[in-house]
Design an enzyme around this catalytic site. Structure first.
Site, mmCIF file in Angstrom:
data_model
loop_
_atom_site.group_PDB
_atom_site.id
_atom_site.type_symbol
_atom_site.label_atom_id
_atom_site.label_comp_id
_atom_site.label_asym_id
_atom_site.label_seq_id
_atom_site.Cartn_x
_atom_site.Cartn_y
_atom_site.Cartn_z
ATOM 1 N N ASN A 99 0.795 -1.221 0.000
ATOM 2 C CA ASN A 99 0.000 0.000 0.000
ATOM 3 C C ASN A 99 0.834 1.280 0.000
ATOM 4 O O ASN A 99 0.340 2.339 0.378
ATOM 5 C CB ASN A 99 -0.972 -0.008 1.180
ATOM 6 C CG ASN A 99 -1.828 -1.249 1.184
ATOM 7 O OD1 ASN A 99 -1.711 -2.064 2.084
ATOM 8 N ND2 ASN A 99 -2.654 -1.439 0.163
ATOM 9 N N PRO B 228 1.490 6.783 0.340
ATOM 10 C CA PRO B 228 0.710 5.670 0.879
ATOM 11 C C PRO B 228 -0.698 5.645 0.292
ATOM 12 O O PRO B 228 -1.260 6.686 -0.030
ATOM 13 C CB PRO B 228 0.658 5.964 2.378
ATOM 14 C CG PRO B 228 0.768 7.448 2.463
ATOM 15 C CD PRO B 228 1.634 7.870 1.291
ATOM 16 N N CYS B 229 -1.229 4.466 0.145
ATOM 17 C CA CYS B 229 -2.593 4.299 -0.353
ATOM 18 C C CYS B 229 -3.499 4.127 0.861
ATOM 19 O O CYS B 229 -3.681 3.027 1.375
ATOM 20 C CB CYS B 229 -2.671 3.083 -1.269
ATOM 21 S SG CYS B 229 -4.307 2.820 -1.958
ATOM 22 N N LEU B 230 -3.996 5.234 1.327
ATOM 23 C CA LEU B 230 -4.889 5.258 2.481
ATOM 24 C C LEU B 230 -6.030 6.179 2.102
ATOM 25 O O LEU B 230 -5.833 7.386 1.966
ATOM 26 C CB LEU B 230 -4.121 5.763 3.705
ATOM 27 C CG LEU B 230 -4.692 5.538 5.076
ATOM 28 C CD1 LEU B 230 -4.938 4.052 5.345
ATOM 29 C CD2 LEU B 230 -3.768 6.098 6.139
#
Length: 139
Positions: free
Chosen positions: A60, A68-70
């Site tokens: 992620n 970041p993939c949030l």
């Protein structure tokens, strides 16, 4: 907060540098990752821009940009103006130990975790060792 340090880089309070440590009893335990947070003038109605400066090998986290993939960081609909710097960093600290394979931006890390967990484990442990070396050099 355990394993989380953040401070502004200048008087404007718009640029921050932070470090997060890996959670105890996780693959990331002992790792120290540096991040940059940039707050726009529109904060708190929009989330900060966040990038890992010490880019972890993680499904992620974009391996090239450190982004970041949030969801709540990149979707205005998911952003909660009540989230603090501490809340954002805590969410990232938890994400390290709890990858979401459906939202992978580092496909290599996601595939390795799916197909060869022991190799993924070794790659993470190598990343943790590198992060500690980088941290000790910056002290």
């Amino acid at each position: 907060m355990q394993g989380i340090v953040a401070e502004p880089t200048d008087d404007s309070l718009l640029e921050w540098v932070a470090t997060i440590g890996g959670l105890k009893d996780s693959l990331w335990e002992g790792g120290v990752l540096q991040l940059s947070l940039h707050y726009s003038e529109g904060y708190n109605s929009v989330p900060p821009a966040v990038r890992f400066n010490t880019i972890p090998f993680h499904p992620n986290v974009d391996k090239d940009t450190g982004r970041p993939c949030l969801g709540f960081l990149y979707s205005p609909d998911e952003w909660d103006p009540g989230l603090s710097v501490r809340s954002v960093l805590l969410a990232l600290q938890v994400l390290l130990s709890n990858p979401v394979l459906e939202d992978a931006v580092n496909v290599e890390a996601a595939e390795m975790l799916r197909r060869n967990p022991s190799l993924f484990r070794q790659a993470v442990l190598d990343c943790v060792r590198r992060s500690r070396r980088l941290q000790s050099k910056s002290l």
